[in-house]
Each structure stands twice: as C-alpha cells, then as structure tokens.
Design a protein around this motif. Structure first.
Motif, mmCIF file in Angstrom:
data_model
loop_
_atom_site.group_PDB
_atom_site.id
_atom_site.type_symbol
_atom_site.label_atom_id
_atom_site.label_comp_id
_atom_site.label_asym_id
_atom_site.label_seq_id
_atom_site.Cartn_x
_atom_site.Cartn_y
_atom_site.Cartn_z
ATOM 1 N N SER A 298 56.976 46.622 41.439
ATOM 2 C CA SER A 298 56.522 45.229 41.718
ATOM 3 C C SER A 298 56.017 43.949 40.613
ATOM 4 O O SER A 298 56.665 43.317 40.600
ATOM 5 C CB SER A 298 55.571 45.458 42.753
ATOM 6 O OG SER A 298 56.146 45.930 43.957
ATOM 7 N N ASN A 299 54.475 44.768 39.614
ATOM 8 C CA ASN A 299 54.309 43.761 39.054
ATOM 9 C C ASN A 299 54.271 44.273 37.757
ATOM 10 O O ASN A 299 53.460 45.785 38.248
ATOM 11 C CB ASN A 299 54.229 42.151 39.036
ATOM 12 C CG ASN A 299 52.743 42.407 39.832
ATOM 13 O OD1 ASN A 299 51.826 43.438 39.528
ATOM 14 N ND2 ASN A 299 53.554 41.372 41.003
ATOM 15 N N GLY A 300 53.018 43.992 36.732
ATOM 16 C CA GLY A 300 52.319 44.752 36.040
ATOM 17 C C GLY A 300 50.491 44.998 36.476
ATOM 18 O O GLY A 300 50.220 46.751 36.289
ATOM 19 N N PHE A 301 50.444 43.709 37.374
ATOM 20 C CA PHE A 301 48.468 44.461 38.392
ATOM 21 C C PHE A 301 49.420 46.321 39.528
ATOM 22 O O PHE A 301 48.574 46.735 38.375
ATOM 23 C CB PHE A 301 48.688 43.195 39.545
ATOM 24 C CG PHE A 301 47.732 44.510 39.920
ATOM 25 C CD1 PHE A 301 46.108 43.794 39.447
ATOM 26 C CD2 PHE A 301 47.792 44.502 41.538
ATOM 27 C CE1 PHE A 301 45.049 44.649 40.417
ATOM 28 C CE2 PHE A 301 46.449 44.879 42.614
ATOM 29 C CZ PHE A 301 45.575 44.673 41.535
ATOM 30 N N TRP A 302 50.349 46.197 39.339
ATOM 31 C CA TRP A 302 50.837 46.811 40.655
ATOM 32 C C TRP A 302 51.096 48.228 39.550
ATOM 33 O O TRP A 302 50.524 49.557 40.662
ATOM 34 C CB TRP A 302 52.058 47.265 42.090
ATOM 35 C CG TRP A 302 51.521 45.695 42.841
ATOM 36 C CD1 TRP A 302 51.760 45.042 43.141
ATOM 37 C CD2 TRP A 302 50.309 45.876 44.149
ATOM 38 N NE1 TRP A 302 51.169 43.980 43.898
ATOM 39 C CE2 TRP A 302 49.766 45.328 44.551
ATOM 40 C CE3 TRP A 302 50.089 47.827 43.879
ATOM 41 C CZ2 TRP A 302 49.515 44.743 45.777
ATOM 42 C CZ3 TRP A 302 48.538 47.045 45.445
ATOM 43 C CH2 TRP A 302 49.024 45.783 46.024
ATOM 44 N N GLY B 21 44.557 38.381 30.331
ATOM 45 C CA GLY B 21 46.026 37.655 29.785
ATOM 46 C C GLY B 21 46.835 37.260 30.768
ATOM 47 O O GLY B 21 47.808 36.378 30.127
ATOM 48 N N HIS B 22 46.601 37.983 32.285
ATOM 49 C CA HIS B 22 47.673 37.904 32.741
ATOM 50 C C HIS B 22 46.631 37.169 34.968
ATOM 51 O O HIS B 22 46.466 38.115 35.268
ATOM 52 C CB HIS B 22 48.636 38.891 33.212
ATOM 53 C CG HIS B 22 49.409 39.507 32.216
ATOM 54 N ND1 HIS B 22 49.251 39.513 31.898
ATOM 55 C CD2 HIS B 22 50.469 38.990 32.321
ATOM 56 C CE1 HIS B 22 50.117 40.317 31.137
ATOM 57 N NE2 HIS B 22 51.400 39.617 31.454
ATOM 58 N N PRO B 23 46.197 35.776 34.352
ATOM 59 C CA PRO B 23 45.584 35.700 35.406
ATOM 60 C C PRO B 23 46.669 35.012 36.999
ATOM 61 O O PRO B 23 45.494 35.497 37.630
ATOM 62 C CB PRO B 23 45.328 34.416 35.045
ATOM 63 C CG PRO B 23 45.884 34.031 33.701
ATOM 64 C CD PRO B 23 46.458 35.078 33.051
ATOM 65 N N ASP B 24 47.561 35.185 37.271
ATOM 66 C CA ASP B 24 48.445 35.590 38.187
ATOM 67 C C ASP B 24 48.162 36.855 38.369
ATOM 68 O O ASP B 24 48.641 37.091 39.831
ATOM 69 C CB ASP B 24 50.269 35.693 37.670
ATOM 70 C CG ASP B 24 50.242 36.744 36.956
ATOM 71 O OD1 ASP B 24 49.670 35.811 35.218
ATOM 72 O OD2 ASP B 24 51.361 36.829 36.695
ATOM 73 N N GLN C 112 47.903 38.953 43.082
ATOM 74 C CA GLN C 112 48.281 40.361 43.953
ATOM 75 C C GLN C 112 46.953 41.359 44.057
ATOM 76 O O GLN C 112 46.715 42.135 44.761
ATOM 77 C CB GLN C 112 49.016 41.076 42.575
ATOM 78 C CG GLN C 112 50.586 40.366 42.423
ATOM 79 C CD GLN C 112 51.318 40.318 42.916
ATOM 80 O OE1 GLN C 112 51.526 41.436 43.736
ATOM 81 N NE2 GLN C 112 52.112 39.064 43.080
ATOM 82 N N ALA C 113 46.086 40.588 43.422
ATOM 83 C CA ALA C 113 44.891 42.253 43.670
ATOM 84 C C ALA C 113 44.049 42.227 44.978
ATOM 85 O O ALA C 113 43.661 42.583 45.188
ATOM 86 C CB ALA C 113 43.993 41.558 42.557
ATOM 87 N N ILE C 114 44.680 40.302 45.630
ATOM 88 C CA ILE C 114 44.271 40.243 46.505
ATOM 89 C C ILE C 114 44.788 41.036 47.558
ATOM 90 O O ILE C 114 44.090 40.925 49.083
ATOM 91 C CB ILE C 114 43.922 38.218 47.349
ATOM 92 C CG1 ILE C 114 46.051 37.910 47.336
ATOM 93 C CG2 ILE C 114 43.733 37.318 46.079
ATOM 94 C CD1 ILE C 114 46.134 36.191 47.725
ATOM 95 N N HIS C 115 46.162 41.293 48.119
ATOM 96 C CA HIS C 115 46.497 43.019 48.527
ATOM 97 C C HIS C 115 46.026 44.231 48.630
ATOM 98 O O HIS C 115 46.123 44.486 49.528
ATOM 99 C CB HIS C 115 48.369 42.587 48.509
ATOM 100 C CG HIS C 115 48.600 40.572 48.425
ATOM 101 N ND1 HIS C 115 48.803 40.301 49.171
ATOM 102 C CD2 HIS C 115 49.331 40.327 47.813
ATOM 103 C CE1 HIS C 115 49.322 38.688 49.843
ATOM 104 N NE2 HIS C 115 49.872 38.938 48.252
ATOM 105 N N THR C 116 44.986 44.195 48.097
ATOM 106 C CA THR C 116 44.675 45.693 47.721
ATOM 107 C C THR C 116 44.260 45.743 49.000
ATOM 108 O O THR C 116 43.347 44.483 49.432
ATOM 109 C CB THR C 116 44.065 45.979 46.259
ATOM 110 O OG1 THR C 116 42.572 45.254 46.332
ATOM 111 C CG2 THR C 116 44.258 46.376 45.380
ATOM 112 N N ASN C 117 43.837 47.066 49.524
ATOM 113 C CA ASN C 117 43.063 47.559 50.601
ATOM 114 C C ASN C 117 40.902 48.160 49.946
ATOM 115 O O ASN C 117 41.207 48.682 50.431
ATOM 116 C CB ASN C 117 43.181 48.535 51.600
ATOM 117 C CG ASN C 117 42.836 48.636 53.367
ATOM 118 O OD1 ASN C 117 41.734 48.001 53.083
ATOM 119 N ND2 ASN C 117 43.124 49.020 53.969
#
Length: 189
Positions: free
Chosen positions: A123-127, A44-47, A51-56
């Motif tokens: 930070s947001n829902g992903f994090w 539901g949140h393609p945005d 954020q995921a590109i910042h995971t190591n």
C-alpha cells in the motif's frame, strides 16, 4: 553425563547462556536497524500518521497484555526449574507457549481485517514497515514457541533444566521488542 555447554564457565557464565546472549545481541542489531530505519522514514513522512490511524490499537494492546502475561509464566518456569521442579517448569512453559500461540492468532485476525480493508504490504511505506517489523517479530514468537516445546518436553522429564533459563531469556527479548513496536506502530499516530 552433562553436556560440556552446561558445565564450562570460561567467561564466568555457562557456554549455553553465553550462546543465548550472543543470539540476543545479534537480534538487537537486526531489530535495532529496522526500528531506526522506521523512525528515520516516519520523521521524513508525516503523511504516515494518516496510515497509522488504521492500525488496530485494541489488538495491539491485547497482544501486549498477552506477551507480558506470558513473560510472567516464563519467570515462574525458571523459578520452578531453578528449584529442580521440572514438571512444574514444563507446565509454566506450556502456559508461555499458549500465550505465544494466542499472540499469533490475534495477529492473524488483525492482519486479515487490515488486508481486507486494503492495507497491504504494498500500500505504501508505512504498511511495508508495519508488516515487515510485526511479521519479523511474529516469526520470532513462533520460533520461541517451537523451541519452548522442546525445552518443556525435556523439563517434564527433569532433563536439561538450565535450558528453561535460556528460552526464558529469549522470550523476554521477544517481549521487549514488542514493547518498542507497539507504541511505534500503533500508538504514535
């Protein structure tokens, strides 16, 4: 005298083994619910992909290798225990514990870098999902390492060798959870 939990087999398996499986099933519901909620929100949140590109991913891959390697030493510990070699089983459990501890150290460095870069649980829902899922998993790794320490101590004395199997089952479950978390949190961008 053997404890009743190691000798009773009313269900076709020892009471201790049954207890471990019940714990694992309850954990499946906990992690299953968390992962299902993550997937529903992710769709539901393609945005979140931004954020995921910042995971190591490298740290996640290293931790995957560490956990899979520690599963091998857990299997070798079980094999030694099933042959009555308590001291050898204890040595393999110590290797497994070292893998768990190394996993947590890598996770600590990874999280320190992410937090310093401004990616926090708020930070947001992903994090929020990322830190919750990975943090809950890390707590299970820590619990496994602590329990394994008690099992290894007894195994080194040749006592309660059936517990090596029990902690091994738990450890494999923890590894399996990571096999789901790694692609969902690190690879699926």
């Amino acid at each position: 005298m053997q404890p009743v939990a190691t000798t009773r087999r009313a269900t076709g398996m020892s009471t201790g083994s049954l207890a471990v499986w019940l714990v694992i099933v309850s954990e499946i519901f906990i992690f299953g619910g968390l992962l299902a909620a993550y997937l529903m929100h992710r769709l539901g949140h393609p945005d979140w992909a931004q954020q995921a590109i910042h995971t190591n991913t490298l740290a996640g891959a290293i931790n995957t290798f560490i956990l899979l390697s520690s599963s091998l030493s857990a299997v070798l510990a079980y094999n030694a225990a099933s042959q009555g070699h308590g001291k050898r089983a204890a040595r393999f459990l110590l290797l497994t514990m070292a893998g768990g501890a190394l996993f947590v150290v890598v996770k600590a460095f990874e999280w320190t870098a992410e937090i310093q870069a401004g990616y926090t649980i708020t930070s947001n829902g992903f994090w929020s999902f990322y830190y919750t899922a990975a943090g809950l998993h890390a707590l299970h790794v820590i619990a496994g390492v602590v329990i394994m320490g008690f099992v290894a101590t007894a195994a080194a004395k040749g006592k309660d060798l059936q517990r090596v199997e029990y902690i091994g089952l738990y450890w494999h479950f923890v590894d399996l959870v990571w096999i789901f978390l790694f692609p969902l949190l690190y690879i699926a961008k």
